[in-house]
Design a protein around this motif. Structure first.
Motif: not given
Length: 314
Positions: A161-165, A170, A172, A175-176, A192
């Motif tokens: 599960q990826y999350q960029w900031y 953040t 949707p 989230s890749s 991230f």
């Protein structure tokens, strides 16, 4: 690609269970406890005169199991997996042949007394072992792509599960494993996180360092013409700036009489009276802060029989 090292930590804790009285009858074999799928903690069953415990708690197949014993120095350890003795394993630790759901038992002896403990191995969460990101692309304001390597000791499929900031915000769209170039601009702060999961439990998330998006260098998109047949050589240099800055075009090196429009990038060179030969050129495109890109090439003017420079037929 740059390899980014990671560091994962496992917090280990354990509690001591009560021991039986020394004047009680022969040791009774305790049934192996069963763990529910995804259980966060697995109870330990202890018997005998010596107090024995197995760490870590909860015990998993990811790493070694270690027997902790109270009392006198232990002279022997006997390990069993699912009721079968592990041959040749007589030390305080058991590291091989472990799988999630296995019933593990260790029996210890100090020459006078014995004790044992039984546990069932809980699911081992997956771990991230390496992370790489094309962070050199941030200087060009290109797409940033993250790649992660994982391990799951139980052989489970690992989902990431990826999350960029971006400036700690953040969405949707972030989230890749890819942060598109149009999602950030100069001056943004980017980081991230990656969380591994095997469907039953999550591993320790990876947290990247924060990167500040620098001023991007211009990019030259055009290529000089390979040949020409006219009395004037022209080349329209095309460039772009990821930050949208106004660009300046400079001819740093070129033959006498060649010029470039500093605003448009149009190169012109009247060929009347020019002698055949090889000419070196260097074109520089810069933004207001002085960050630049350049293009170097050579061009050859032929003799009177060449179609490249028909004006030189004399």
């Amino acid at each position: 690609m740059r390899l980014i090292p990671i560091c994962l930590a496992t917090l280990v804790a354990f509690t001591l269970a009560g021991c039986g009285d020394s004047d009680k009858g022969p040791e009774q074999q305790a049934p192996a406890p069963q763990a529910a799928a995804g259980s966060a903690s697995v109870p330990q069953t202890t018997t005998g005169q010596l107090l024995v415990n197995i760490i870590p708690d909860p015990p998993t197949a990811d790493g070694c199991l270690k027997a902790l014993v109270s009392g006198n120095a232990v002279t022997s350890y006997l390990w069993e997996i699912n009721g079968t003795v592990v041959e040749g394993q007589t030390s305080q630790q058991l590291c091989e042949g472990l799988r999630s759901g296995d019933a593990v038992r260790v029996t210890v002896n100090d020459g006078k007394h014995s004790g044992s403990v039984s546990v069932v191995l809980a699911n081992a969460p997956p771990r991230i072992t390496a992370v790489s990101v094309n962070d050199e692309g941030i200087a060009r304001h290109a797409d940033l792509v993250v790649k992660a390597e994982t391990i799951d000791i139980d052989g489970d499929y690992v989902e990431l599960q990826y999350q960029w900031y971006v400036n700690e915000e953040t969405s949707p769209a972030l989230s890749s494993n890819t942060l598109a170039a149009n999602q950030y601009v100069r001056g943004d702060k980017i980081r991230f996180s990656i969380t591994p999961s095997d469907g039953r439990s999550e591993g320790v998330p990876y947290q990247s360092a924060t990167l500040v998006v620098p001023n991007a260098s211009p990019q030259i998109l055009s290529q000089p013409p390979e040949q020409f047949a006219a009395y004037e050589y022209t080349y329209q240099v095309k460039a772009m700036d990821p930050d949208g800055d106004t660009l300046t075009y400079t001819l740093e090196k070129g033959p006498a009489g060649m010029t470039i429009d500093q605003a448009t990038g149009l190169v012109t060179w009247p060929l009347t009276g020019v002698k055949p030969g090889v000419y070196e050129l260097r074109i520089v495109v810069s933004d207001p802060s002085g960050v630049f890109a350049f293009q170097e090439y050579s061009m050859t003017l032929g003799t009177a029989s060449s179609a490249v420079a028909p004006e030189a037929k004399q």
